[in-house]
Scaffold this motif. Structure first.
Motif, mmCIF file in Angstrom:
data_model
loop_
_atom_site.group_PDB
_atom_site.id
_atom_site.type_symbol
_atom_site.label_atom_id
_atom_site.label_comp_id
_atom_site.label_asym_id
_atom_site.label_seq_id
_atom_site.Cartn_x
_atom_site.Cartn_y
_atom_site.Cartn_z
ATOM 1 N N ARG A 124 14.614 9.112 1.129
ATOM 2 C CA ARG A 124 14.438 10.259 0.230
ATOM 3 C C ARG A 124 15.166 10.036 -1.088
ATOM 4 N NH1 ARG A 124 16.289 16.496 1.555
ATOM 5 N NH2 ARG A 124 16.196 17.246 -0.593
ATOM 6 N N GLU A 137 13.085 7.673 -3.183
ATOM 7 C CA GLU A 137 11.929 8.360 -3.764
ATOM 8 C C GLU A 137 12.339 9.224 -4.951
ATOM 9 O OE1 GLU A 137 8.135 11.109 -2.295
ATOM 10 O OE2 GLU A 137 9.961 11.020 -1.076
ATOM 11 N N GLU A 190 12.860 6.999 -7.934
ATOM 12 C CA GLU A 190 11.603 6.458 -8.434
ATOM 13 C C GLU A 190 10.796 7.497 -9.206
ATOM 14 O OE1 GLU A 190 10.530 3.338 -8.548
ATOM 15 O OE2 GLU A 190 12.503 2.789 -7.720
ATOM 16 N N ASP A 205 6.476 7.741 4.355
ATOM 17 C CA ASP A 205 7.360 7.205 3.303
ATOM 18 C C ASP A 205 7.503 8.142 2.118
ATOM 19 O OD1 ASP A 205 7.681 4.896 4.836
ATOM 20 O OD2 ASP A 205 5.959 3.922 3.889
ATOM 21 N N SER A 206 7.174 9.417 2.316
ATOM 22 C CA SER A 206 7.352 10.366 1.211
ATOM 23 C C SER A 206 7.906 11.672 1.742
ATOM 24 C CB SER A 206 6.034 10.633 0.485
ATOM 25 O OG SER A 206 6.214 11.647 -0.487
ATOM 26 N N GLN A 232 1.514 10.678 -6.903
ATOM 27 C CA GLN A 232 1.597 10.235 -5.514
ATOM 28 C C GLN A 232 1.370 8.740 -5.340
ATOM 29 O OE1 GLN A 232 -0.744 12.500 -2.765
ATOM 30 N NE2 GLN A 232 -0.390 11.151 -1.057
ATOM 31 N N LEU A 255 4.086 6.583 -7.030
ATOM 32 C CA LEU A 255 5.390 6.871 -6.433
ATOM 33 C C LEU A 255 5.511 6.231 -5.051
ATOM 34 C CD1 LEU A 255 8.099 8.358 -6.529
ATOM 35 C CD2 LEU A 255 6.939 10.397 -5.674
ATOM 36 N N LEU A 256 4.446 6.333 -4.233
ATOM 37 C CA LEU A 256 4.481 5.734 -2.903
ATOM 38 C C LEU A 256 4.603 4.213 -2.981
ATOM 39 C CD1 LEU A 256 1.787 7.830 -0.985
ATOM 40 C CD2 LEU A 256 4.235 7.761 -0.528
ATOM 41 N N THR A 281 8.215 3.342 -4.167
ATOM 42 C CA THR A 281 9.227 3.622 -3.146
ATOM 43 C C THR A 281 9.171 2.602 -2.010
ATOM 44 O OG1 THR A 281 9.108 5.998 -3.653
ATOM 45 C CG2 THR A 281 10.099 5.369 -1.546
#
Length: 431
Positions: free
Chosen positions: A202, A205, A208, A341-342, A420, A423-424, A427
Motif C-alpha cells: 500500500r 502504491e 507511485e 496489488d491495489s 489504474q 498505477l498497477l 506498483t
C-alpha cells in the motif's frame, strides 16, 4: 452582595492576566539576551566523541535544560542576511535565554537567539487557557539572524546553548540544512509514519500515484518503522523523490502516535513539530501539500495536481494557498472491487465532499509562519477554497476520529480509476 462578587471576579481576572503577562506566557522572552554584535572565536575544534551532529539524527538535547532540537534550517531573508531556524520541543515554552552557537569552518560564532514561533494547541485565549492545560514541551522555533558580510564561510553546524556556554562536542550540534530551490516545484509534507500501520504494498502504491500526480518531493518522519517499510523508503530515497527524517519522541518514553499511547495535550505538539520542520525544509518549493499517507489529492478535470495548480493560480493570482474538501473512503464499508496489488482502486464508495476537515496546499513564499490546521497569508494574498467539482482530497482507511457520521449517505467516486492501468504496472514493477 452580587456587586461585591462581580468586583471580586473582575479583580481576580485582572490579577490572572497580569501574572500571565508578567511571566511571558504570550510567548515573549522574559529574560532578554543582550543585543551584542557577533562574538567569534577562531580555531574552534569540535571533539569527535559520540555520534556526529546531524539534522537526521532525531533530537539533540540542549545542555542544562530539557529543550530538544530537531533541526537547523536556513531561511533566506535578503541577499545579504538569512536566518537559521531551530525547531524544538521546548521546556521553556519560548521563554529560554538561549544563545546561538554557529560553526563556520573552524570558527565559532555566538549571537543571542530570537524567539520566533510557538504552537498553541488551544486557540481561545491561549496565553491563559494553556496555563491550565499545558504540554510539557511546546513546539517552538528560535532564529539565529546572520549577516553574510560577517561570515567568511557558510555555517555548517548550529545549536542552542543556555545563557553563555557553547559545547565543543560534535554530538551537541545539528548539521545545517540549506533548502533546495525548485521553481514550480510541488512537495508533500507527509508527517509521521508510525510502526507497522501500513504495509509495503500500500505504501508503494501511494508513492507511485503521487509520482503520476506530478509530485516532486515528499518528506516524511520515520517513527519506529520496521525493516520492510524502511526498504521501501530506501528505494524512493534513491529515486530522489523522498527524504526521510528518523524521528523519536524525547521526554516521556511511554508516549507515541498510536491511539493507545497518545498523551494529550503533548500529542498536538508532537504532531506540529514535524509540520514546522517540514515547512522549513521544503520552503524552496512553490507549493506544499500538508497531508499523510492515507490521503490523495485527485483532480477531476486535470491529469496531474500541477496542471490543476497552474489553472488555479492563473484564475486566482493573489491566492496564498488552496483549501480542499475531503471525501472519506471507509474500510468498514467493504471494498467495491477486487483489484490484485491495489488498495486504492478497491474502495470507490465514499462520503460526499465535506468541509468538516479541510486540507490545503499553500505557497511558502506567501505564508507568514509555519502552518498548523490553517495557513496564514502575507498581505495582500488570501486563501482560496476549491470547488469539489475541480478536486478533492480522498482519505482512505478506518473511520476517522471526530467524523460526525461514519455511515452517512455515500456515493461511488471513480476518479482514481483513470490512473489504474499505469498505477498497477508501476506498483507491481517496484514490488
Amino acid at each position: 452582595m452580587k456587586t461585591f462578587r462581580g468586583v471580586l471576579y473582575i479583580v481576580t481576572a485582572v490579577f490572572i492576566i497580569g501574572v500571565v503577562y508578567y511571566l511571558g506566557l504570550d510567548g515573549t522572552t522574559i529574560i532578554s539576551s543582550p543585543r551584542s554584535r557577533y562574538k567569534e572565536i577562531s580555531n574552534w575544534i569540535l571533539q569527535r566523541e559520540g555520534a556526529p551532529g546531524n539534522s537526521t539524527i532525531s533530537y539533540i538535547k540542549t545542555n542544562g535544560i530539557e529543550t530538544y532540537l530537531l533541526s537547523a534550517v536556513v531561511r533566506p531573508r535578503t541577499d545579504q542576511t538569512f536566518q537559521i531556524i531551530l525547531n524544538s520541543l521546548d521546556f521553556t515554552k519560548g521563554r529560554g535565554d538561549f544563545l546561538c552557537c554557529l560553526i563556520s569552518e573552524t570558527s565559532l560564532i555566538t549571537i543571542p537567539a530570537n524567539f520566533q514561533f510557538i504552537y498553541r494547541h488551544l486557540k481561545f485565549m491561549p496565553a491563559i487557557t494553556q496555563t491550565f492545560y499545558p504540554a510539557p514541551y511546546d513546539a517552538t522555533q528560535y532564529s539565529c539572524d546572520v549577516s553574510k558580510t560577517d561570515l567568511g564561510n557558510p555555517v555548517t553546524k548550529a545549536t542552542l546553548a543556555l545563557r553563555s556556554s557553547c559545547s565543543n562536542e560534535n554530538k551537541d550540534y545539528l548539521s545545517v540544512v540549506y533548502p533546495k530551490r525548485v521553481s514550480n516545484g510541488l512537495a508533500i509534507c507527509a508527517k509521521v509514519i508510525c510502526g507497522e500501520e501500513i504495509g509495503p504494498a500500500r505504501l508503494t502504491e501511494w508513492f507511485e500515484i503521487q509520482k503520476l500526480l506530478g509530485v516532486d518531493k515528499i518528506v516524511l518522519y520515520d517513527y519506529k518503522c520496521p525493516l520492510s517499510i524502511q526498504t521501501i523508503f530506501q528505494y524512493y530515497v534513491a529515486e530522489g523523490i523522498l527524504d526521510v527524517v528518523p524521528f523519536s519522541l524525547p521526554g516521556n518514553p511511554e508516549r507515541g502516535y498510536t491511539a493507545n499511547n497518545r498523551v494529550y495535550p503533548q500529542f498536538y505538539h508532537d504532531e506540529e513539530i514535524t509540520v514546522m520542520d517540514c515547512h522549513e525544509r521544503l520552503s524552496g518549493y512553490q507549493y506544499i501539500l500538508v497531508s499523510n499517507i492515507e490521503d490523495i489529492l485527485l483532480p477531476r478535470q486535470h491529469l496531474t495536481v500541477k496542471d490543476l495548480l497552474k489553472n488555479l493560480s492563473e484564475s486566482h493570482p493573489q491566492a496564498g494557498g488552496f483549501y480542499f474538501q475531503v471525501q472519506y473512503h471507509v474500510e468498514e464499508w467493504g471494498n467495491d472491487l477486487e483489484v490484485p496489488d491495489s488498495y486504492f482502486q478497491q474502495y470507490l464508495k465514499s462520503t460526499k465532499p465535506t468541509s468538516q476537515f479541510l486540507k490545503y496546499i499553500y505557497i511558502p513564499s506567501r505564508s507568514q509562519s509555519p502552518p498548523d490546521d490553517r495557513f496564514k497569508n502575507i498581505s495582500p494574498f488570501h486563501e482560496q477554497y476549491v470547488e469539489p467539482s475541480l478536486a478533492t482530497i480522498h482519505h482512505y482507511g478506518k473511520c476517522p476520529e471526530g467524523l460526525k457520521d461514519c455511515f452517512p449517505e455515500t456515493m461511488a467516486d471513480k476518479t482514481v480509476t483513470k490512473y489504474q492501468k499505469m498505477l498497477l504496472n508501476n506498483t507491481r514493477t517496484v514490488l
